[in-house]
Design a protein around this motif. Structure first.
Motif, PDB file in Angstrom:
ATOM      1  N   THR A 269      15.232  31.964 -52.603  1.00 61.31           N
ATOM      2  CA  THR A 269      16.177  32.062 -51.483  1.00 61.31           C
ATOM      3  C   THR A 269      15.447  32.244 -50.162  1.00 61.31           C
ATOM      4  OG1 THR A 269      17.801  33.050 -52.982  1.00 61.31           O
ATOM      5  CG2 THR A 269      18.178  33.310 -50.621  1.00 61.31           C
ATOM      6  N   THR A 270      14.411  33.078 -50.146  1.00 61.76           N
ATOM      7  CA  THR A 270      13.639  33.297 -48.920  1.00 61.76           C
ATOM      8  C   THR A 270      12.954  32.005 -48.475  1.00 61.76           C
ATOM      9  OG1 THR A 270      13.252  35.602 -49.576  1.00 61.76           O
ATOM     10  CG2 THR A 270      11.811  34.671 -47.893  1.00 61.76           C
ATOM     11  N   HIS A 273      15.544  29.670 -46.866  1.00 66.87           N
ATOM     12  CA  HIS A 273      15.915  30.099 -45.510  1.00 66.87           C
ATOM     13  C   HIS A 273      14.800  29.779 -44.512  1.00 66.87           C
ATOM     14  CE1 HIS A 273      19.019  33.207 -47.154  1.00 66.87           C
ATOM     15  NE2 HIS A 273      19.441  31.967 -47.214  1.00 66.87           N
ATOM     16  N   THR A 274      13.541  29.938 -44.949  1.00 66.43           N
ATOM     17  CA  THR A 274      12.408  29.604 -44.073  1.00 66.43           C
ATOM     18  C   THR A 274      12.379  28.115 -43.772  1.00 66.43           C
ATOM     19  OG1 THR A 274      11.153  31.454 -45.022  1.00 66.43           O
ATOM     20  CG2 THR A 274       9.918  29.782 -43.818  1.00 66.43           C
ATOM     21  N   ASP A 293      20.727  25.131 -48.648  1.00 66.03           N
ATOM     22  CA  ASP A 293      20.912  26.580 -48.566  1.00 66.03           C
ATOM     23  C   ASP A 293      21.552  27.144 -49.831  1.00 66.03           C
ATOM     24  OD1 ASP A 293      20.945  29.113 -47.015  1.00 66.03           O
ATOM     25  OD2 ASP A 293      23.113  28.866 -47.162  1.00 66.03           O
TER      26      ASP A 293
END
Length: 489
Positions: A269-270, A273-274, A293
Motif C-alpha cells: 500500500t505504501t 501511494h508513493t 490505488d
C-alpha cells in the motif's frame, strides 16, 4: 473410431461454453447483467445486502425502461428485481451468504471473471509493451531457473545475476544513472493494473473450491455408515487441512507466504501511494489511478475472503463430525421419507380447501409412580411425618455445633430484647454458642419475619465458629422488631 482434430476441438469448445462465465457473456441479457453487477459490486463493496440489491436492481430497471432501452427486442429481463436476482443465483452468478446475521449477495468466481473479460473488451486495447514482454521473459527465466536441477548451472546463473547487480550499483555510484522516461513508467503501471485484474476471480475460485470441498465432505459424512469412532480422525484431519484439499487451495497457500502478512500488505500500500505521487502518475486516467490505488485493498480483501471460507469450512466439518450419528441420521431420513409419502397420498385425495391441523406440542405421558421393587405388592403410601428436633439423637455435640441456626435459642433471646433492637448489637450480646455464621443468618431471618428496617450505614459483627476461629461480616444496618406487627381492623 478416433475423433478427428475438428471433433476434439469442437468438444473442447462445447465444454468451455458450459462454463457460467461464457454463459453470462453471451446470454440474451448479458449487457444488462454485466452493467448491474459492475454497479453493485466494486473494490470497496464486495458484498451487498439482499434487500439493498433488490432495491438497486429494481431502480435501475425502471430507469432503463423509462429511457426506452426495453422498446426493441426485449433487451431487459422481465419480472421483479427479486426474481431477476434469484435467477442470477440459480445460474451461479451470485452467491447468497450470511454475514453478521444479514443475508448478502457476493459475486461468484464466474461472475468476477465475466466482469474482467467485459472490462478488458470495453476498455483500452492491450499493447505489446516493453513492460509486458519483460514480465513474460522474467517469468520464463524464473521458471527455467527453478526447474534447473544441475547445481553448477544454478550457481552460474546466480553469479551472472550478481555481476549484473554489481554493475548497476557501480554505475549509480559514478552518477551515470539515466532517468526512466515517463512513457515507460506509464507502460509499467498499465501492466501492473493488467496483472491485478484477474486477482478477484482467482481469490473467488479458491474460496468456492474450499466451499465445494466442504459440501462434498459433509455429504460423504452423511452417507458414511461406519461408527463415528472410525471416521472421527479422518474427517477432523480434513477440517484441519482444508486448504490442502484442493489445487486452488494449495496454490493460494504458496502465494499466502508472499502476501499474507500485514507487513507485506502495508508495504504494498505504501509503495502504491508513493507511485501515485510521482510525476508520471499525471498521465494515468482517473480510472487507472483508482485501479492502481485499490490494489492493496484488493489483495487484502481477497486474502480475507479465502481465510474466512477456510475457517468456516473447518468449523462446519468439525461440527458435523462431532454430531455425526449414523443411526439417528438413518432414523431421521426414514421419518422424512414417511412424512413425504404420507403427504403424497394425502394430496391425491384432498381438496384445495382442506386443512391439516398442525401438531403444536407432543403429548406427555402421565406417570404417577414407578414401582421400584416387586417384593411388596401393596401400593406405596405416604412417608411418615418428620419428628421434632428434640427427638433426634446426634452422634456428638460437635456434629450439632456444625449444623444450621439454633432458631429456638435465637427466638428466646430475641424475646428479651424489647420492642426494637439493633441486630448487630444484639448479635454481639448473644452467647458464644449462638454467634456462629449460620446463627447470624438465622437472626436475620427472624428479623425479616418479624419486621425490620434497613439503613445506609454499615454494621460489622464478629462470628465465632465451633472450632474457635472467628470471621467478620459486614452488612447494612438493621433495626428489627421483637414481634411481627399486625393490623387490627
Amino acid at each position: 473410431m478416433s475423433n478427428t482434430r475438428a471433433e476434439a476441438a469442437y468438444q473442447r469448445s462445447l465444454t468451455a461454453f458450459k462454463n457460467p462465465t461464457l454463459d453470462l457473456l453471451h446470454g440474451r441479457y448479458a449487457p444488462f447483467v454485466i452493467a448491474m453487477l459492475s454497479i453493485m459490486f466494486t473494490t470497496g463493496r464486495t458484498s451487498v445486502a439482499i434487500a439493498d440489491a433488490h432495491a438497486e436492481v429494481g431502480e435501475s430497471v425502471d430507469q432503463l425502461r423509462a429511457a426506452g432501452y426495453d422498446e426493441d427486442d426485449r433487451r431487459l429481463p422481465g419480472g421483479t428485481a427479486r426474481e431477476i436476482c434469484r435467477y442470477w443465483v440459480k445460474l451461479g452468478w451470485l452467491v447468497p451468504q450470511l454475514e453478521d446475521d444479514t443475508e448478502v449477495y457476493r459475486l461468484s468466481a464466474h461472475a468476477v471473471g465475466a466482469l474482467e473479460v467485459a472490462g478488458r473488451a470495453g476498455g483500452t486495447t492491450g499493447r505489446v509493451s516493453r513492460s509486458r514482454v519483460r514480465t513474460l521473459l522474467d517469468a520464463v527465466d524464473r521458471l527455467a531457473r527453478d526447474a534447473e536441477s544441475d547445481p553448477a548451472e544454478r550457481i552460474a546463473r546466480l553469479k551472472e545475476e550478481r555481476a549484473t547487480l554489481d554493475g548497476e550499483i557501480a554505475r549509480l555510484e559514478r552518477g551515470e544513472a539515466e532517468p526512466i522516461d515517463d512513457e515507460q513508467l506509464l507502460e509499467e503501471a498499465e501492466n501492473v493494473i493488467h496483472l491485478t485484474r484477474e486477482l478477484p476471480a482467482d481469490f473467488s475460485r479458491v474460496a468456492e473450491s474450499i466451499k465445494a470441498m466442504q459440501r462434498q465432505v459433509v455429504a460423504e459424512l452423511r452417507r458414511d455408515v461406519r461408527p463415528t469412532g472410525e471416521i472421527l480422525r479422518e474427517y477432523l484431519e480434513a477440517g484441519q487441512h482444508v486448504m490442502q484439499a484442493t489445487a486452488e487451495g494449495r496454490a493460494f497457500d504458496g502465494a499466502l507466504r508472499l502476501i499474507g502478512s500485514p507487513e507485506h500488505i502495508d508495504r504494498l500500500t505504501t509503495q502504491l501511494h508513493t507511485l501515485l505521487a510521482q510525476p508520471f502518475a499525471r498521465l494515468l486516467t482517473p480510472a487507472q489511478r483508482i485501479d492502481l490505488d485499490a490494489i492493496g485493498r484488493l489483495v487484502e480483501q481477497g486474502v480475507q475472503e479465502v481465510l474466512t471460507a477456510q475457517r468456516r469450512a473447518s468449523q462446519v466439518i468439525t461440527s458435523q463430525v462431532r454430531t455425526h450419528d449414523p443411526v439417528r441420521d438413518r432414523q431421521v431420513d426414514d421419518l422424512l421419507r414417511s412424512a413425504m409419502s404420507g403427504l403424497h397420498d394425502w394430496m391425491q385425495t384432498s381438496k384445495f380447501s382442506d386443512r391439516v391441523e398442525p401438531i403444536r406440542s407432543f403429548s406427555v405421558a402421565e406417570v404417577g409412580h414407578l414401582r421400584q421393587t416387586l417384593d411388596d405388592l401393596r401400593p406405596p403410601g405416604a412417608p411418615e411425618p418428620l419428628t421434632e428436633s428434640d427427638d433426634v439423637e446426634f452422634i456428638d455435640a460437635d456434629t450439632r455445633a456444625w449444623g444450621g441456626p439454633r432458631y429456638r435459642e435465637l427466638e428466646e433471646y430475641v424475646g428479651t430484647l424489647g420492642d426494637e433492637f439493633d441486630l448487630a448489637a444484639a448479635f454481639d450480646g448473644a452467647d458464644d454458642n449462638t454467634r456462629r455464621p449460620v446463627d447470624l443468618l438465622g437472626l436475620l431471618e427472624i428479623a425479616h419475619r418479624n419486621g425490620m428496617t434497613e439503613s445506609d450505614s454499615v454494621s460489622v459483627v464478629e462470628t465465632i465458629r465451633p472450632d474457635g476461629t472467628s470471621r467478620r461480616f459486614a452488612f447494612g444496618s438493621v433495626t428489627a422488631r421483637t414481634a411481627k406487627e399486625t393490623n387490627d381492623d
